[in-house]
Design an enzyme around this catalytic site. Structure first.
Site, PDB file in Angstrom:
ATOM      1  N   THR A   1     -20.460 -12.027 -60.318  1.00 24.06           N
ATOM      2  CA  THR A   1     -21.100 -12.502 -59.085  1.00 24.06           C
ATOM      3  C   THR A   1     -22.580 -12.157 -59.200  1.00 24.06           C
ATOM      4  O   THR A   1     -23.008 -11.592 -60.210  1.00 24.06           O
ATOM      5  CB  THR A   1     -20.542 -11.781 -57.831  1.00 24.06           C
ATOM      6  OG1 THR A   1     -20.901 -10.397 -57.915  1.00 24.06           O
ATOM      7  CG2 THR A   1     -19.036 -11.923 -57.700  1.00 24.06           C
TER       8      THR A   1
ATOM      9  N   ASN B   1     -14.898  -7.020 -46.939  1.00 17.41           N
ATOM     10  CA  ASN B   1     -15.487  -7.244 -48.260  1.00 17.41           C
ATOM     11  C   ASN B   1     -17.015  -7.148 -48.299  1.00 17.41           C
ATOM     12  O   ASN B   1     -17.585  -6.948 -49.370  1.00 17.41           O
ATOM     13  CB  ASN B   1     -15.025  -8.635 -48.725  1.00 17.41           C
ATOM     14  CG  ASN B   1     -15.861  -9.184 -49.846  1.00 17.41           C
ATOM     15  OD1 ASN B   1     -15.645  -8.859 -51.008  1.00 17.41           O
ATOM     16  ND2 ASN B   1     -16.866 -10.019 -49.520  1.00 17.41           N
TER      17      ASN B   1
ATOM     18  N   LYS C   1     -17.590   3.726 -51.606  1.00 20.03           N
ATOM     19  CA  LYS C   1     -16.380   3.077 -52.122  1.00 20.03           C
ATOM     20  C   LYS C   1     -15.238   4.075 -52.304  1.00 20.03           C
ATOM     21  O   LYS C   1     -14.068   3.718 -52.118  1.00 20.03           O
ATOM     22  CB  LYS C   1     -16.692   2.354 -53.431  1.00 20.03           C
ATOM     23  CG  LYS C   1     -17.556   1.094 -53.242  1.00 20.03           C
ATOM     24  CD  LYS C   1     -16.928   0.111 -52.265  1.00 20.03           C
ATOM     25  CE  LYS C   1     -17.476  -1.302 -52.409  1.00 20.03           C
ATOM     26  NZ  LYS C   1     -16.948  -2.209 -51.366  1.00 20.03           N
TER      27      LYS C   1
ATOM     28  N   ASP D   1     -20.590 -13.611 -42.636  1.00 20.47           N
ATOM     29  CA  ASP D   1     -21.634 -13.155 -43.570  1.00 20.47           C
ATOM     30  C   ASP D   1     -22.897 -12.937 -42.748  1.00 20.47           C
ATOM     31  O   ASP D   1     -23.025 -13.401 -41.625  1.00 20.47           O
ATOM     32  CB  ASP D   1     -21.895 -14.196 -44.676  1.00 20.47           C
ATOM     33  CG  ASP D   1     -22.439 -13.554 -45.960  1.00 20.47           C
ATOM     34  OD1 ASP D   1     -21.666 -13.377 -46.917  1.00 20.47           O
ATOM     35  OD2 ASP D   1     -23.645 -13.218 -45.995  1.00 20.47           O
TER      36      ASP D   1
ATOM     37  N   LEU E   1     -17.197 -12.811 -54.192  1.00 22.55           N
ATOM     38  CA  LEU E   1     -15.775 -12.513 -54.048  1.00 22.55           C
ATOM     39  C   LEU E   1     -15.244 -12.864 -52.657  1.00 22.55           C
ATOM     40  O   LEU E   1     -14.137 -13.376 -52.532  1.00 22.55           O
ATOM     41  CB  LEU E   1     -15.543 -11.026 -54.336  1.00 22.55           C
ATOM     42  CG  LEU E   1     -15.588 -10.672 -55.821  1.00 22.55           C
ATOM     43  CD1 LEU E   1     -15.914  -9.197 -56.016  1.00 22.55           C
ATOM     44  CD2 LEU E   1     -14.254 -11.012 -56.484  1.00 22.55           C
TER      45      LEU E   1
ATOM     46  N   TYR F   1     -23.362   4.080 -53.138  1.00 18.41           N
ATOM     47  CA  TYR F   1     -22.274   3.100 -53.316  1.00 18.41           C
ATOM     48  C   TYR F   1     -20.977   3.789 -53.757  1.00 18.41           C
ATOM     49  O   TYR F   1     -19.897   3.489 -53.240  1.00 18.41           O
ATOM     50  CB  TYR F   1     -22.742   2.083 -54.346  1.00 18.41           C
ATOM     51  CG  TYR F   1     -21.811   0.936 -54.602  1.00 18.41           C
ATOM     52  CD1 TYR F   1     -21.628  -0.067 -53.649  1.00 18.41           C
ATOM     53  CD2 TYR F   1     -21.131   0.828 -55.812  1.00 18.41           C
ATOM     54  CE1 TYR F   1     -20.788  -1.138 -53.903  1.00 18.41           C
ATOM     55  CE2 TYR F   1     -20.296  -0.236 -56.075  1.00 18.41           C
ATOM     56  CZ  TYR F   1     -20.122  -1.220 -55.117  1.00 18.41           C
ATOM     57  OH  TYR F   1     -19.291  -2.276 -55.377  1.00 18.41           O
TER      58      TYR F   1
HETATM   59  N1  LIG Z   1     -18.710  -8.124 -58.258  1.00 15.35           N
HETATM   60  C1  LIG Z   1     -18.040  -7.071 -58.678  1.00 15.35           C
HETATM   61  O1  LIG Z   1     -17.724  -6.948 -59.872  1.00 15.35           O
HETATM   62  C2  LIG Z   1     -17.603  -6.012 -57.721  1.00 15.35           C
HETATM   63  C3  LIG Z   1     -17.068  -4.834 -58.260  1.00 15.35           C
HETATM   64  C4  LIG Z   1     -16.604  -3.850 -57.399  1.00 15.35           C
HETATM   65  C5  LIG Z   1     -16.694  -4.052 -56.041  1.00 15.35           C
HETATM   66  N2  LIG Z   1     -17.250  -5.198 -55.540  1.00 15.35           N
HETATM   67  C6  LIG Z   1     -17.311  -5.314 -54.084  1.00 15.35           C
HETATM   68  O2  LIG Z   1     -16.856  -6.596 -53.689  1.00 15.35           O
HETATM   69  C7  LIG Z   1     -17.564  -7.001 -52.508  1.00 15.35           C
HETATM   70  C8  LIG Z   1     -18.221  -8.344 -52.740  1.00 15.35           C
HETATM   71  O3  LIG Z   1     -19.114  -8.244 -53.834  1.00 15.35           O
HETATM   72  P1  LIG Z   1     -19.765  -9.518 -54.548  1.00 15.35           P
HETATM   73  O4  LIG Z   1     -19.924  -9.140 -55.963  1.00 15.35           O
HETATM   74  O5  LIG Z   1     -19.033 -10.731 -54.153  1.00 15.35           O
HETATM   75  O6  LIG Z   1     -21.202  -9.496 -53.880  1.00 15.35           O
HETATM   76  P2  LIG Z   1     -22.160 -10.674 -53.418  1.00 15.35           P
HETATM   77  O7  LIG Z   1     -23.491 -10.056 -53.286  1.00 15.35           O
HETATM   78  O8  LIG Z   1     -21.985 -11.875 -54.293  1.00 15.35           O
HETATM   79  O9  LIG Z   1     -21.579 -11.045 -51.988  1.00 15.35           O
HETATM   80  C9  LIG Z   1     -21.630 -10.127 -50.927  1.00 15.35           C
HETATM   81  C10 LIG Z   1     -21.806 -10.899 -49.628  1.00 15.35           C
HETATM   82  O10 LIG Z   1     -21.842  -9.941 -48.570  1.00 15.35           O
HETATM   83  C11 LIG Z   1     -22.857 -10.339 -47.672  1.00 15.35           C
HETATM   84  N3  LIG Z   1     -23.295  -9.168 -46.906  1.00 15.35           N
HETATM   85  C12 LIG Z   1     -24.079  -8.134 -47.316  1.00 15.35           C
HETATM   86  N4  LIG Z   1     -24.249  -7.267 -46.305  1.00 15.35           N
HETATM   87  C13 LIG Z   1     -23.569  -7.762 -45.255  1.00 15.35           C
HETATM   88  C14 LIG Z   1     -23.340  -7.319 -43.917  1.00 15.35           C
HETATM   89  N5  LIG Z   1     -23.860  -6.171 -43.452  1.00 15.35           N
HETATM   90  N6  LIG Z   1     -22.590  -8.097 -43.101  1.00 15.35           N
HETATM   91  C15 LIG Z   1     -22.047  -9.254 -43.535  1.00 15.35           C
HETATM   92  N7  LIG Z   1     -22.230  -9.715 -44.776  1.00 15.35           N
HETATM   93  C16 LIG Z   1     -22.967  -8.977 -45.622  1.00 15.35           C
HETATM   94  C17 LIG Z   1     -23.944 -10.936 -48.532  1.00 15.35           C
HETATM   95  O11 LIG Z   1     -24.822 -11.770 -47.775  1.00 15.35           O
HETATM   96  C18 LIG Z   1     -23.124 -11.678 -49.583  1.00 15.35           C
HETATM   97  O12 LIG Z   1     -22.874 -13.023 -49.208  1.00 15.35           O
HETATM   98  C19 LIG Z   1     -18.532  -5.874 -52.193  1.00 15.35           C
HETATM   99  O13 LIG Z   1     -17.945  -4.990 -51.274  1.00 15.35           O
HETATM  100  C20 LIG Z   1     -18.711  -5.201 -53.532  1.00 15.35           C
HETATM  101  O14 LIG Z   1     -19.131  -3.889 -53.396  1.00 15.35           O
HETATM  102  C21 LIG Z   1     -17.723  -6.167 -56.359  1.00 15.35           C
END
Ligand SMILES: NC(=O)c1ccc[n+]([C@@H]2O[C@H](COP(=O)([O-])OP(=O)(O)OC[C@H]3O[C@@H](n4cnc5c(N)ncnc54)[C@H](O)[C@@H]3O)[C@@H](O)[C@H]2O)c1
Length: 308
Positions: free
Chosen positions: A191, A91, A161, A38, A19, A157
């Protein structure tokens, strides 16, 4: 006319993939210059290269969010590279799912450090800079349905959140005079995080073949691709959203959701207060009728061949 972010400067944490990458690319496509953060340096370089190739501006900073030093460095990089900061999107995230009785201190602390402390430190650093600039700005924090409802196996989590949405409510009050809006996006998308959810296993091959997700998944589970969520971030970053603050807004697939805030459902008054016995009676007489279920429960889908 489409929404323009020309002249704006944004930071997106965790923008190497998923995302965050979609948010960074969409903000850049709308005209913003973007600082891509990242943990993973290769992923940062990939996102920066994709934005460059699209003819927009980006720089990368590889560092873990959580510590204050990273947050301050992100703001410095924005200012050194592009002269200002207008939008902070917090994010970056990880999961360490375990039921309560098996969750370790390490699992708990890492998730809180990344999501809750990472959002706090980045938003604080952004607020300091944007207030100094005196022209208003945007803080966009990232929630989750798990934080809105609670979810099995997600003590760390869900708490982080829910806390992030509480930040948005609180900061929208504190930063209103500085014309800084603060909103929580509650995204759902396909993702690496969602692809590991067991009910979606039958869809993995389908997505890998490049096929679209079924309409029911997009509508009822609000799961589409990350790009489906990114336009909400563009809207919130824009002048069109100048009056939108303190909200939790869901986006995913074909679904756009405005969440309620917790509020009193019903109350009762009793002069001099309540004994346990009187509370029991009032619970049985009236309050229990309004008690709401907790926890995230997705509607069952009949997806035919996909079989979930
Ligand atoms: N995918 C979903 O459906 C969903 C649903 C609700 C919330 N979210 C939230 O959206 C955000 C992105 O999720 P996603 O699904 O794209 O996850 P993802 O795992 O595909 O991407 C997350 C990115 O964050 C990076 N990351 C992790 N820890 C880090 C840190 N300490 N510093 C910098 N970068 C860091 C990772 O290397 C990764 O590239 C998150 O906060 C997640 O909780 C996602």
């Amino acid at each position: 006319m489409s929404i323009s972010l020309d002249g704006k400067v944004a930071v997106v944490t965790g923008a190497g993939r998923g995302l965050g990458r979609a948010y960074a690319q969409a903000l850049a496509a709308a005209g913003a210059a973007v600082v891509v953060n990242d943990l993973d340096g290769d992923a940062v370089a990939d996102t920066v290269a994709a934005i460059d190739e699209a003819g927009a501006e980006a720089v990368g900073l590889t560092a873990p969010v959580g510590p204050t030093e990273t947050a301050e460095r992100l703001v410095e990089v924005a200012v050194e590279s592009f002269g200002r900061l207008d939008v902070m999107v917090t994010n970056a995230g990880i999961l360490r799912d375990r039921v309560l009785w098996k969750m370790t201190d390490e699992d708990f602390d890492l998730v809180i450090e990344t999501h809750l402390r990472g959002t706090f430190t980045c938003a604080r650093a952004a607020a300091v800079r944007i207030r100094e600039q005196g022209e208003g700005g945007r803080i966009i924090v990232i929630g989750s349905p798990a934080g809105q409802y609670g979810n099995f196996g997600q003590t760390n989590y869900a708490a982080a959140k829910a806390g992030v949405v509480a930040f948005a409510r609180t900061w929208s009050m504190e930063l209103a005079r500085a014309q800084i809006t603060v909103n929580a996006v509650v995204p759902t998308a396909w993702t690496q995080m969602t692809a590991t959810i067991p009910i979606y296993a039958p869809l993995v091959e389908r997505v890998e073949r490049g096929e679209a997700l079924p309409a029911e998944v997009r509508r009822e589970h609000a799961i589409g691709m990350p790009e489906d969520c990114a336009e909400l971030v563009v809207f919130l970053a824009s002048e069109r959203a100048a009056g939108v603050t303190g909200q939790a807004i869901g986006i995913g697939g074909d679904r756009l959701t405005l969440y309620s805030h917790p509020a009193e459902l019903r109350f009762a008054l009793r002069d001099g207060g309540w004994s346990a016995e009187e509370i029991a009676e009032e619970w049985e007489r009236a309050l229990s009728a309004d008690a709401q279920p907790s926890g995230l429960h997705l509607p069952e889908l009949d997806l035919g061949e996909a079989g979930i």
